[in-house]
Write a protein that holds these residues in place. Sequence first.
Motif, PDB file in Angstrom:
ATOM      1  N   SER A  79      61.911  34.832  53.825  1.00 25.86           N
ATOM      2  CA  SER A  79      62.256  33.578  54.815  1.00 25.86           C
ATOM      3  C   SER A  79      61.507  34.830  56.160  1.00 25.86           C
ATOM      4  N   LYS A 116      63.236  36.231  59.193  1.00 22.52           N
ATOM      5  CA  LYS A 116      64.433  36.914  59.213  1.00 22.52           C
ATOM      6  C   LYS A 116      65.282  37.340  58.305  1.00 22.52           C
ATOM      7  N   PHE A 151      67.426  35.511  56.129  1.00 25.09           N
ATOM      8  CA  PHE A 151      68.461  34.779  55.472  1.00 25.09           C
ATOM      9  C   PHE A 151      68.390  34.146  55.116  1.00 25.09           C
ATOM     10  N   LEU A 152      68.568  33.321  53.692  1.00 27.03           N
ATOM     11  CA  LEU A 152      68.313  32.152  53.400  1.00 27.03           C
ATOM     12  C   LEU A 152      70.086  31.150  53.097  1.00 27.03           C
ATOM     13  N   SER A 153      69.271  29.919  53.600  1.00 26.75           N
ATOM     14  CA  SER A 153      71.023  29.329  53.840  1.00 26.75           C
ATOM     15  C   SER A 153      70.436  27.566  53.724  1.00 26.75           C
ATOM     16  N   VAL A 155      67.391  39.387  52.897  1.00 26.22           N
ATOM     17  CA  VAL A 155      69.241  40.240  53.328  1.00 26.22           C
ATOM     18  C   VAL A 155      70.411  39.558  52.918  1.00 26.22           C
ATOM     19  N   ALA A 156      70.190  38.342  52.715  1.00 28.34           N
ATOM     20  CA  ALA A 156      71.545  37.736  52.490  1.00 28.34           C
ATOM     21  C   ALA A 156      70.972  36.340  51.935  1.00 28.34           C
ATOM     22  N   MET A 157      71.808  35.523  51.481  1.00 28.29           N
ATOM     23  CA  MET A 157      71.693  33.719  50.769  1.00 28.29           C
ATOM     24  C   MET A 157      73.192  33.309  50.749  1.00 28.29           C
ATOM     25  N   THR A 158      72.997  32.538  51.137  1.00 24.60           N
ATOM     26  CA  THR A 158      74.420  32.076  50.640  1.00 24.60           C
ATOM     27  C   THR A 158      74.652  31.483  50.213  1.00 24.60           C
ATOM     28  N   VAL A 159      75.369  31.249  49.114  1.00 28.38           N
ATOM     29  CA  VAL A 159      75.963  30.321  47.989  1.00 28.38           C
ATOM     30  C   VAL A 159      75.147  29.118  47.389  1.00 28.38           C
ATOM     31  N   ASP A 181      73.476  43.083  48.223  1.00 31.22           N
ATOM     32  CA  ASP A 181      74.660  41.907  48.380  1.00 31.22           C
ATOM     33  C   ASP A 181      73.719  39.862  47.514  1.00 31.22           C
ATOM     34  N   GLU A 202      74.988  40.344  44.221  1.00 31.55           N
ATOM     35  CA  GLU A 202      76.129  39.952  44.090  1.00 31.55           C
ATOM     36  C   GLU A 202      75.875  38.480  44.192  1.00 31.55           C
ATOM     37  N   THR A 203      75.713  37.818  45.256  1.00 30.06           N
ATOM     38  CA  THR A 203      75.387  36.243  45.074  1.00 30.06           C
ATOM     39  C   THR A 203      74.600  36.041  44.491  1.00 30.06           C
ATOM     40  N   ALA A 215      68.813  25.194  58.453  1.00 27.26           N
ATOM     41  CA  ALA A 215      68.377  26.318  57.485  1.00 27.26           C
ATOM     42  C   ALA A 215      67.646  27.583  58.787  1.00 27.26           C
ATOM     43  N   THR A 220      71.069  28.970  61.149  1.00 22.18           N
ATOM     44  CA  THR A 220      71.793  29.885  60.383  1.00 22.18           C
ATOM     45  C   THR A 220      71.220  30.911  60.124  1.00 22.18           C
ATOM     46  N   GLU A 221      69.626  31.000  60.276  1.00 21.34           N
ATOM     47  CA  GLU A 221      68.663  32.054  59.903  1.00 21.34           C
ATOM     48  C   GLU A 221      68.824  33.052  61.392  1.00 21.34           C
ATOM     49  N   ILE A 262      76.391  39.975  57.682  1.00 17.75           N
ATOM     50  CA  ILE A 262      76.359  39.192  56.454  1.00 17.75           C
ATOM     51  C   ILE A 262      77.266  38.716  55.660  1.00 17.75           C
ATOM     52  N   PHE A 269      77.418  35.683  58.313  1.00 15.81           N
ATOM     53  CA  PHE A 269      76.184  34.629  57.897  1.00 15.81           C
ATOM     54  C   PHE A 269      76.699  33.448  56.875  1.00 15.81           C
ATOM     55  N   LYS A 270      76.869  34.174  55.839  1.00 16.19           N
ATOM     56  CA  LYS A 270      77.258  33.634  54.545  1.00 16.19           C
ATOM     57  C   LYS A 270      78.675  32.728  55.057  1.00 16.19           C
ATOM     58  N   GLU A 298      77.301  27.745  55.571  1.00 13.73           N
ATOM     59  CA  GLU A 298      78.273  27.412  54.330  1.00 13.73           C
ATOM     60  C   GLU A 298      78.580  26.103  55.649  1.00 13.73           C
ATOM     61  N   ASP A 356      84.571  29.970  49.181  1.00 14.22           N
ATOM     62  CA  ASP A 356      83.758  30.661  49.633  1.00 14.22           C
ATOM     63  C   ASP A 356      83.989  31.594  50.748  1.00 14.22           C
TER      64      ASP A 356
END
Lengths: 184, 285
Positions: free
Chosen positions: A9, A11, A13-15, A46-50, A82, A85-86, B120, B123-124, B140, B143-144, B148, B232
Amino acid sequence: MTPTYYVRSDKGFLSTRELGKTVLRDMEDRVPTDTVAVNIDFAGIVAMTVSFTDEFLGQYYSALATHGGRPAAVALTGLNEDVRETIAMCLERRDLIALEQQAEQLTLLAASDVLVATFALAQELGKFTAMTVAERLGITAPNANNRLKRLVSARALAREQGVAERGGKEFNYFIPALATGSRS
Amino acid sequence: MLDTVRIQLAGRAPLQRSDLAPDFCEDEQSLVLDARYLTWASPLELAAIVTLAVTAATRGRQPTLLLPHNDDVASYMARMDVLEHLDGIAKIDKTVVTQSRSDHRSKLMEVTGVTGANAAAVTETLGAMAVERLGPRVGIAAFKSLGELLDNATTHGQSDVGAFTAAQLYSGATSGRPGFEFAVCDAGVGILEHLRTSYRYQDLDDGRVALERALENGVSGTPECRGYGLGDLGDAVTRTGAGRLILRGAGAIASVRLRGQRPIISRSAVVPAEGTWALLRVKVS
């Protein structure tokens, strides 16, 4: 050479569930259906949402657990703490496990202590049968079969059909080769 | 049919309180957003004003915005693109003199329309902002959580109006409270109606209970393995320290202090709006 699907992605960050579905479809389009093994690389994420992770990897590993066939081996690479963990959280909720590869080290994600121990033995044995696992761990053959079945469903272990000593069929299990190679 | 005609937004961050009281009358043709006595606008007020005005206009009503007497607050609303979104759809009672706009992309996100197509990406951008300014651990987690909330707003909260979001990092110099605030407002079916689509909650008829349920893990109106989003959210932020999540909708307002045992405090509130509004505040120590 094992194909690698790179999750990327702008930056890192994936969501969103929608993006998770899109990435899953993209991976399924790019990875050849007859591939024996595949790496899914998250370097730079760097991070992803659940929700994203559940729609991407949760759905992917659910499908793997339900259907046999290829790929016979799947490894996740490039995970930071992170992201790991996710992913583990999502897999746990679906009662699934996955294999992570860091250099030469293979680790199970979201696995119980029992499966971790079984996998550790698998790495030690090389190529083996369920009976060997049962004898080494002091468990019943059905119990050994169940554990190995879960590892095969998660594509952490591969198996091939062999011939039992006294005739009949049995499976030989082994850790699949997952060297990184071509890009998908 | 009685309907809301005037919503008074007064004082400091009024939408974070349950005592917001709209005036009702039999005029369905207009909606007045009275912000004349607004002394502080958080991202929630900014996003909500735009959402209310766009919703009213979409439903064939004439919205009017009465800008704050406080010039700083009025200028801030202009800076955050509230007036730009209302341009052409709402009457605005006065002109705001705007100063040249500096690039503060790392500290704020102006009110932005969010849809499934850009959620998306939005959010990024917010995630990168949060990590840059709050550090990796807290950033982070933020962000999470906001990821959501935005996902929910553009899926469960989908509507012909869309959703609007805004964010602001506070150094604490003016507010006295350094931190990060993020808000998203949608005009969808709302949490109560969404949960009722599941057989498990089909008899749910209390907005307060609906908000409390939505904040628990594993609760959803969808049949798939979902429902972990808002649960979450609290977990992610709790692990990094302190914060607060405010949800407004279904005739209620719920506030979750994101620390320790996470008691959920909910109250009935008259909410003159469709959909769900959410504010996430992450403290920075």
